[in-house]
Scaffold this active site. Sequence first.
Site, PDB file in Angstrom:
ATOM      1  N   ASP A 275       0.806  -1.151   0.001  1.00 28.50           N
ATOM      2  CA  ASP A 275       0.064   0.114   0.028  1.00 28.50           C
ATOM      3  C   ASP A 275       0.820   1.199  -0.023  1.00 28.50           C
ATOM      4  OD1 ASP A 275      -1.901   2.017   0.452  1.00 28.50           O
ATOM      5  OD2 ASP A 275      -2.553   1.375   2.203  1.00 28.50           O
ATOM      6  N   LYS A 282       1.469   7.946   0.095  1.00 26.82           N
ATOM      7  CA  LYS A 282       1.838   8.336   1.666  1.00 26.82           C
ATOM      8  C   LYS A 282       3.219   8.601   1.600  1.00 26.82           C
ATOM      9  CE  LYS A 282      -0.477   3.937   3.455  1.00 26.82           C
ATOM     10  NZ  LYS A 282      -1.262   4.276   4.385  1.00 26.82           N
ATOM     11  N   GLU A 354      -7.905   2.492   0.030  1.00 24.40           N
ATOM     12  CA  GLU A 354      -8.341   1.445  -0.973  1.00 24.40           C
ATOM     13  C   GLU A 354      -8.902   0.359  -0.230  1.00 24.40           C
ATOM     14  OE1 GLU A 354      -5.406   1.747   0.839  1.00 24.40           O
ATOM     15  OE2 GLU A 354      -5.094  -0.211   1.171  1.00 24.40           O
ATOM     16  N   ARG A 356     -11.107  -0.657   1.897  1.00 25.15           N
ATOM     17  CA  ARG A 356     -12.633  -0.746   1.844  1.00 25.15           C
ATOM     18  C   ARG A 356     -13.214  -0.838   0.215  1.00 25.15           C
ATOM     19  NH1 ARG A 356     -12.997   5.115   4.452  1.00 25.15           N
ATOM     20  NH2 ARG A 356     -10.973   4.538   5.363  1.00 25.15           N
TER      21      ARG A 356
HETATM   22  N1  BES Z   1      -3.337   0.267   5.298  1.00 23.13           N
HETATM   23  C1  BES Z   1      -3.746   1.551   5.514  1.00 23.13           C
HETATM   24  C2  BES Z   1      -4.060   1.573   7.106  1.00 23.13           C
HETATM   25  C3  BES Z   1      -2.956   1.258   8.126  1.00 23.13           C
HETATM   26  C4  BES Z   1      -2.383   2.245   8.647  1.00 23.13           C
HETATM   27  C5  BES Z   1      -2.570  -0.078   8.284  1.00 23.13           C
HETATM   28  C6  BES Z   1      -1.230   1.989   9.573  1.00 23.13           C
HETATM   29  C7  BES Z   1      -1.553  -0.284   9.177  1.00 23.13           C
HETATM   30  C8  BES Z   1      -0.946   0.599   9.864  1.00 23.13           C
HETATM   31  C9  BES Z   1      -5.103   1.977   4.778  1.00 23.13           C
HETATM   32  O1  BES Z   1      -5.070   1.729   3.696  1.00 23.13           O
HETATM   33  C10 BES Z   1      -4.978   3.467   5.013  1.00 23.13           C
HETATM   34  O2  BES Z   1      -4.082   4.083   4.450  1.00 23.13           O
HETATM   35  N2  BES Z   1      -5.950   4.187   5.544  1.00 23.13           N
HETATM   36  C11 BES Z   1      -6.092   5.556   5.616  1.00 23.13           C
HETATM   37  C12 BES Z   1      -7.664   6.082   5.226  1.00 23.13           C
HETATM   38  C13 BES Z   1      -7.882   7.499   5.225  1.00 23.13           C
HETATM   39  C14 BES Z   1      -7.117   7.879   3.895  1.00 23.13           C
HETATM   40  C15 BES Z   1      -9.252   7.694   5.028  1.00 23.13           C
HETATM   41  C16 BES Z   1      -5.682   6.037   6.795  1.00 23.13           C
HETATM   42  O3  BES Z   1      -6.136   5.369   7.907  1.00 23.13           O
HETATM   43  O4  BES Z   1      -5.084   6.986   6.934  1.00 23.13           O
HETATM   44 ZN    ZN Z   2      -4.207  -0.242   3.076  1.00 20.12          ZN
HETATM   45 MN    MN Z   3      -4.080   3.066   2.231  1.00 25.33          MN
END
Ligand code: BES
Ligand code: ZN
Ligand code: MN
Length: 508
Positions: A275, A282, A354, A356
């Site tokens: 990701d 990110k 992504e 969801r």
């Molecule tokens: N894979 C990440 C969530 C994550 C964060 C997993 C830290 C493990 C450790 C997920 O896809 C993500 O990036 N979520 C975002 C959602 C937001 C953009 C609404 C988040 O949590 O910041």
């Molecule tokens: Zn993710």
């Molecule tokens: Mn993500």
Amino acid sequence: MTALTLSTAAAPGLRADAIVIGVAKGAKGPVVAPGAEAVDKAYDGRLAGVLETLGASGAEGEVTKLPAPSGFKAPLVVAVGLGAEPEKDSAFGAEALRKAAGAAARALAGSKKAAFALPIGDAGDTGAVAEGALLGAYSFDTYKDNGNSGKAKNGKAPLAEVALLGGKPRDKAYKAAVQRATAVAEELNRARDLINTPPNDLNPQSFAALAQTAAKEHGLKVQVLDEKALEKGGYGGILGVGAGSQAAPRLVKLSYTHSKSAKHLAFVGKGITYDSGGISLKPAGHNETMKCDMSGAAAVFAAVVAAARLGLEVNVTGWLALAENMPSGSATRPGDVLRMYSGKTVEVLNTDAEGRLVLADALWAASQEKPDAIVDVATLTGAMVLALGHRTFGIMANDDAFRSALHEAAEEVGEPAWPMPLPEHLRKGMDSPTADIANMGERMGGGLVAGLFLREFVGEGITWAHLDIAGPAFNEGGPFGYTPKGGTGSAVRTLVRVAELTASGDLG
Ligand code: BES
Ligand code: ZN
Ligand code: MN
């Protein structure tokens, strides 16, 4: 993997590299736990004092090494802390045993054989010690010394053999407990391997290929939808997330069936093999461990195979939603609208939300079979890590009783978890001027917002729960108990327990 046997041998005569004993924290200092009587006797009953002199307190996870008494074939005694001494007439809990066995097994890396003389009063205790030892002995060395020697150059090979003293090798219940622990721990360790495998080697195709191999080995039915099949089927969520990657997405369906059961569970796993965030990239500091974003799919995969190995009387379908989230000229843009498998449209406001999107398609696919219940597992939100920390996963559900049952199952197997709500008022934050729903809503309560999004893609009337394992899936700190650094295999044991409880009619 570490081999495990039940043994009736007496500690003094046993040929091994070490004897593991338990030490508890008593009111007045360390207390030698049951199981270590022979060792204590050889120390003239002064073992507790010896341990205290060495600084041992009996605290959880503490490891104290001392030379074995004369006359012992094994040269070393390893005393492992069990935490507080239980009240009179009660025994050590299963989790204390698992953690102690795990810490001991890890401390013995590099050794060939250890005898565990821990307090096992019944078959359940035996299973707990077996599970802890097998999980604690785990190490990931594939990328050290080219993985050719089976022995890491920079580390020590895992403890090769464990004999559980005091186990009853002829007793059906004890044998079954060891068998169960072995099947669960082996599959869980395989899930850890998948999580730890770098994303240049594990992508949606290679993950799907591993599922096909495992299916053959364990008599499971497997179906892999490749990018063409996904296109034809209208899986806009999975395709949209995978659109930026050279490695095309996959949806894997793994089915374990039992001819005598009419019960049907579906497990759905988020399988983002990497990701990057996509176009909503990110920043550095947030992407180094994002190979772990397929931990949900790894957990589902392991649980389905474990259910098959245990021959559980229940039908279990595992859905692995596999994609790599990358930015490129073909990637989904913030502002794009995807038409999902369910027919709903989603405005992608943030390509980093992504998980969801792939889960939505897999949940809808799982729903088409009308299972009795669906449980999805996902490293879904950073918000859940902020809320619950790195050791506890969040449980959301569309059914209070089911959420409670999952929570109970998780606690029972030693996986800390906590119920989280799905507040209706957060739904309107995902209203989109353009599409049926947006993939993002209010920032506050982000884990719950994600849960509310998923709920929209669960078929009418189907009981569903969502486990957000973003916190505990990957351990960036030091190892503890039976939990290693890196991929932990979070949720595998909860899923297996849910399958067992469904099989025995104690759930749903
Ligand atoms: N894979 C990440 C969530 C994550 C964060 C997993 C830290 C493990 C450790 C997920 O896809 C993500 O990036 N979520 C975002 C959602 C937001 C953009 C609404 C988040 O949590 O910041
Ligand atoms: Zn993710
Ligand atoms: Mn993500």
